[in-house]
Design an enzyme around this catalytic site. Sequence first.
Site, PDB file in Angstrom:
ATOM      1  N   GLY A  11       0.826  -1.216   0.000  1.00  0.00           N
ATOM      2  CA  GLY A  11       0.000   0.000   0.000  1.00  0.00           C
ATOM      3  C   GLY A  11       0.847   1.248   0.000  1.00  0.00           C
ATOM      4  O   GLY A  11       0.636   2.158   0.802  1.00  0.00           O
ATOM      5  N   ARG A  14       0.181   5.700  -1.948  1.00  0.00           N
ATOM      6  CA  ARG A  14      -0.353   6.952  -1.389  1.00  0.00           C
ATOM      7  C   ARG A  14      -0.044   7.022   0.100  1.00  0.00           C
ATOM      8  O   ARG A  14       0.398   6.037   0.687  1.00  0.00           O
ATOM      9  CB  ARG A  14      -1.891   6.980  -1.500  1.00  0.00           C
ATOM     10  CG  ARG A  14      -2.441   6.697  -2.818  1.00  0.00           C
ATOM     11  CD  ARG A  14      -3.956   6.813  -2.816  1.00  0.00           C
ATOM     12  NE  ARG A  14      -4.605   5.518  -2.777  1.00  0.00           N
ATOM     13  CZ  ARG A  14      -5.603   5.206  -1.969  1.00  0.00           C
ATOM     14  NH1 ARG A  14      -6.039   6.082  -1.103  1.00  0.00           N
ATOM     15  NH2 ARG A  14      -6.153   4.010  -2.018  1.00  0.00           N
ATOM     16  N   ASN A  89       1.717  -2.290   5.373  1.00  0.00           N
ATOM     17  CA  ASN A  89       1.037  -1.001   5.554  1.00  0.00           C
ATOM     18  C   ASN A  89      -0.345  -0.952   4.893  1.00  0.00           C
ATOM     19  O   ASN A  89      -1.195  -0.171   5.308  1.00  0.00           O
ATOM     20  CB  ASN A  89       1.936   0.115   4.992  1.00  0.00           C
ATOM     21  CG  ASN A  89       1.210   1.416   4.851  1.00  0.00           C
ATOM     22  OD1 ASN A  89       1.027   2.143   5.818  1.00  0.00           O
ATOM     23  ND2 ASN A  89       0.746   1.724   3.633  1.00  0.00           N
ATOM     24  N   SER A 141      -2.927   0.535  14.430  1.00  0.00           N
ATOM     25  CA  SER A 141      -3.542   1.849  14.617  1.00  0.00           C
ATOM     26  C   SER A 141      -3.851   2.045  16.094  1.00  0.00           C
ATOM     27  O   SER A 141      -4.085   1.077  16.834  1.00  0.00           O
ATOM     28  CB  SER A 141      -4.858   1.903  13.834  1.00  0.00           C
ATOM     29  OG  SER A 141      -5.648   2.983  14.266  1.00  0.00           O
ATOM     30  N   TYR A 154     -12.566  -2.463  11.764  1.00  0.00           N
ATOM     31  CA  TYR A 154     -11.209  -1.900  11.647  1.00  0.00           C
ATOM     32  C   TYR A 154     -10.414  -2.173  12.926  1.00  0.00           C
ATOM     33  O   TYR A 154      -9.256  -2.605  12.880  1.00  0.00           O
ATOM     34  CB  TYR A 154     -11.339  -0.404  11.374  1.00  0.00           C
ATOM     35  CG  TYR A 154     -10.042   0.321  11.120  1.00  0.00           C
ATOM     36  CD1 TYR A 154      -9.389   0.209   9.892  1.00  0.00           C
ATOM     37  CD2 TYR A 154      -9.480   1.149  12.087  1.00  0.00           C
ATOM     38  CE1 TYR A 154      -8.212   0.900   9.646  1.00  0.00           C
ATOM     39  CE2 TYR A 154      -8.311   1.841  11.853  1.00  0.00           C
ATOM     40  CZ  TYR A 154      -7.671   1.720  10.627  1.00  0.00           C
ATOM     41  OH  TYR A 154      -6.504   2.393  10.391  1.00  0.00           O
ATOM     42  N   LYS A 158      -6.934  -4.271  13.432  1.00  0.00           N
ATOM     43  CA  LYS A 158      -5.715  -3.615  13.908  1.00  0.00           C
ATOM     44  C   LYS A 158      -5.256  -4.187  15.256  1.00  0.00           C
ATOM     45  O   LYS A 158      -4.052  -4.283  15.513  1.00  0.00           O
ATOM     46  CB  LYS A 158      -5.940  -2.102  14.002  1.00  0.00           C
ATOM     47  CG  LYS A 158      -6.180  -1.441  12.639  1.00  0.00           C
ATOM     48  CD  LYS A 158      -4.997  -1.650  11.704  1.00  0.00           C
ATOM     49  CE  LYS A 158      -5.132  -0.917  10.386  1.00  0.00           C
ATOM     50  NZ  LYS A 158      -3.990  -1.144   9.480  1.00  0.00           N
ATOM     51  N   ILE A 187      -3.521  10.603  11.288  1.00  0.00           N
ATOM     52  CA  ILE A 187      -2.493  11.127  10.390  1.00  0.00           C
ATOM     53  C   ILE A 187      -3.188  11.709   9.158  1.00  0.00           C
ATOM     54  O   ILE A 187      -4.135  11.096   8.638  1.00  0.00           O
ATOM     55  CB  ILE A 187      -1.536   9.983   9.948  1.00  0.00           C
ATOM     56  CG1 ILE A 187      -0.959   9.225  11.163  1.00  0.00           C
ATOM     57  CG2 ILE A 187      -0.428  10.513   9.048  1.00  0.00           C
ATOM     58  CD1 ILE A 187      -0.081  10.009  12.100  1.00  0.00           C
TER      59      ILE A 187
HETATM   60  P1  NAP Z   1      -4.637   5.392   2.250  1.00  0.00           P
HETATM   61  O1  NAP Z   1      -4.168   6.789   1.975  1.00  0.00           O
HETATM   62  O2  NAP Z   1      -6.087   5.080   2.136  1.00  0.00           O
HETATM   63  O3  NAP Z   1      -3.801   4.376   1.303  1.00  0.00           O
HETATM   64  C1  NAP Z   1      -4.059   3.010   1.374  1.00  0.00           C
HETATM   65  C2  NAP Z   1      -3.003   2.257   0.584  1.00  0.00           C
HETATM   66  O4  NAP Z   1      -3.299   0.848   0.703  1.00  0.00           O
HETATM   67  C3  NAP Z   1      -3.029   2.568  -0.897  1.00  0.00           C
HETATM   68  O5  NAP Z   1      -1.695   2.564  -1.374  1.00  0.00           O
HETATM   69  C4  NAP Z   1      -3.817   1.412  -1.501  1.00  0.00           C
HETATM   70  O6  NAP Z   1      -3.468   1.091  -2.846  1.00  0.00           O
HETATM   71  C5  NAP Z   1      -3.369   0.289  -0.595  1.00  0.00           C
HETATM   72  N1  NAP Z   1      -4.278  -0.858  -0.591  1.00  0.00           N
HETATM   73  C6  NAP Z   1      -5.583  -0.903  -0.213  1.00  0.00           C
HETATM   74  N2  NAP Z   1      -6.068  -2.152  -0.350  1.00  0.00           N
HETATM   75  C7  NAP Z   1      -5.033  -2.909  -0.808  1.00  0.00           C
HETATM   76  C8  NAP Z   1      -4.901  -4.270  -1.155  1.00  0.00           C
HETATM   77  N3  NAP Z   1      -5.922  -5.130  -1.038  1.00  0.00           N
HETATM   78  N4  NAP Z   1      -3.688  -4.711  -1.602  1.00  0.00           N
HETATM   79  C9  NAP Z   1      -2.641  -3.857  -1.728  1.00  0.00           C
HETATM   80  N5  NAP Z   1      -2.721  -2.559  -1.422  1.00  0.00           N
HETATM   81  C10 NAP Z   1      -3.898  -2.090  -0.971  1.00  0.00           C
HETATM   82  O7  NAP Z   1      -4.209   4.916   3.717  1.00  0.00           O
HETATM   83  P2  NAP Z   1      -3.251   5.611   4.818  1.00  0.00           P
HETATM   84  O8  NAP Z   1      -4.056   6.603   5.568  1.00  0.00           O
HETATM   85  O9  NAP Z   1      -1.955   6.010   4.209  1.00  0.00           O
HETATM   86  O10 NAP Z   1      -3.023   4.371   5.806  1.00  0.00           O
HETATM   87  C11 NAP Z   1      -1.978   3.438   5.628  1.00  0.00           C
HETATM   88  C12 NAP Z   1      -2.014   2.433   6.760  1.00  0.00           C
HETATM   89  O11 NAP Z   1      -1.922   3.121   8.017  1.00  0.00           O
HETATM   90  C13 NAP Z   1      -3.329   1.638   6.824  1.00  0.00           C
HETATM   91  O12 NAP Z   1      -3.048   0.314   7.243  1.00  0.00           O
HETATM   92  C14 NAP Z   1      -4.122   2.361   7.898  1.00  0.00           C
HETATM   93  O13 NAP Z   1      -5.062   1.518   8.515  1.00  0.00           O
HETATM   94  C15 NAP Z   1      -3.018   2.773   8.844  1.00  0.00           C
HETATM   95  N6  NAP Z   1      -3.373   3.912   9.675  1.00  0.00           N
HETATM   96  C16 NAP Z   1      -3.706   5.117   9.126  1.00  0.00           C
HETATM   97  C17 NAP Z   1      -4.034   6.168   9.956  1.00  0.00           C
HETATM   98  C18 NAP Z   1      -4.384   7.523   9.417  1.00  0.00           C
HETATM   99  O14 NAP Z   1      -4.759   8.393  10.216  1.00  0.00           O
HETATM  100  N7  NAP Z   1      -4.297   7.765   8.137  1.00  0.00           N
HETATM  101  C19 NAP Z   1      -4.029   5.996  11.344  1.00  0.00           C
HETATM  102  C20 NAP Z   1      -3.689   4.753  11.869  1.00  0.00           C
HETATM  103  C21 NAP Z   1      -3.341   3.724  11.026  1.00  0.00           C
HETATM  104  P3  NAP Z   1      -4.207   1.776  -4.138  1.00  0.00           P
HETATM  105  O15 NAP Z   1      -3.737   3.195  -4.168  1.00  0.00           O
HETATM  106  O16 NAP Z   1      -3.743   1.003  -5.311  1.00  0.00           O
HETATM  107  O17 NAP Z   1      -5.669   1.666  -3.877  1.00  0.00           O
END
Ligand code: NAP
Length: 246
Positions: A11, A14, A89, A141, A154, A158, A187
Amino acid sequence: MSSLGLALVTGASRGIGAAIAEKLAQTGFKVLINYQSNEAKALEVKTRIESQGGSADVIRFDVGDDVQVTEAFKKIAANDEPLRVLVNNAGISRDQLVLRLDPKDLMEVLQINLLGAIYCSKEAAKLMLKQRQGSIIQMSSVVGEMGNAGQTAYAASKAGLIGVTKSLARELASRSIRVNCVTPGYIETEMTDALTPQQKEAIVKNIPLGTLGLASDVASLVAFLAGPDSRYMTGQVLGVNGGLYI
Ligand code: NAP
């Protein structure tokens, strides 16, 4: 720049994953940028890394599909360089109060966030066991630690990753493979862009440091866990949450 070996970031097209990919490339790894559907964005990350003198490739697979994961790791194993780092990730959220929770959404969240991380960890461990070194990092998370109304699926995925981290750390330590877990708070990414301004305001009120975090805040910790400075750390759960959960 001579490579420290391969670092696979799932992932990484982005958000947090893209920031991790860039940071690991800066520290000298050749980064494999995994994505599911967004090839253009993944290629942008590769171009950014290369323009800074780093090395990267993109690799498409759905982490939640064990057949695709196995095939992808066959390609990774055929690479000239060894796999040193896996960052699990990739993640999605399908938030809903439990009474309205669609079983399909529940299964999808568990399949990608939890089972996907286990599939990738299993395949990475096969390669790392032969090398007797490696670092696996699970992206959990703060929601997995403290829970959150509307995020039962979720949170389950996690919280599950914390158990996965501790079990794998025990299982793989004798071969010098370390497994640690990062628990970001809120984030700024596309995932949190989905929150309304009112929701964001309510969240920030509860964050002692008074602001949302940046993807680079998480990437810095992941780079530390990936490299030799954390050589004596395994099975740990480390928060990057502005004090939201202490
Ligand atoms: P995001 O911007 O929504 O990006 C998600 C990424 O995961 C994208 O690159 C997407 O690929 C990829 N993805 C989704 N489904 C997939 C699959 N089945 N196989 C391979 N890749 C897949 O997410 P983010 O906010 O950066 O979060 C990244 C990680 O951190 C996640 O695990 C999230 O739960 C965790 N997290 C985030 C936050 C926050 O506040 N943002 C907080 C705590 C934890 P495509 O672009 O090709 O769709």
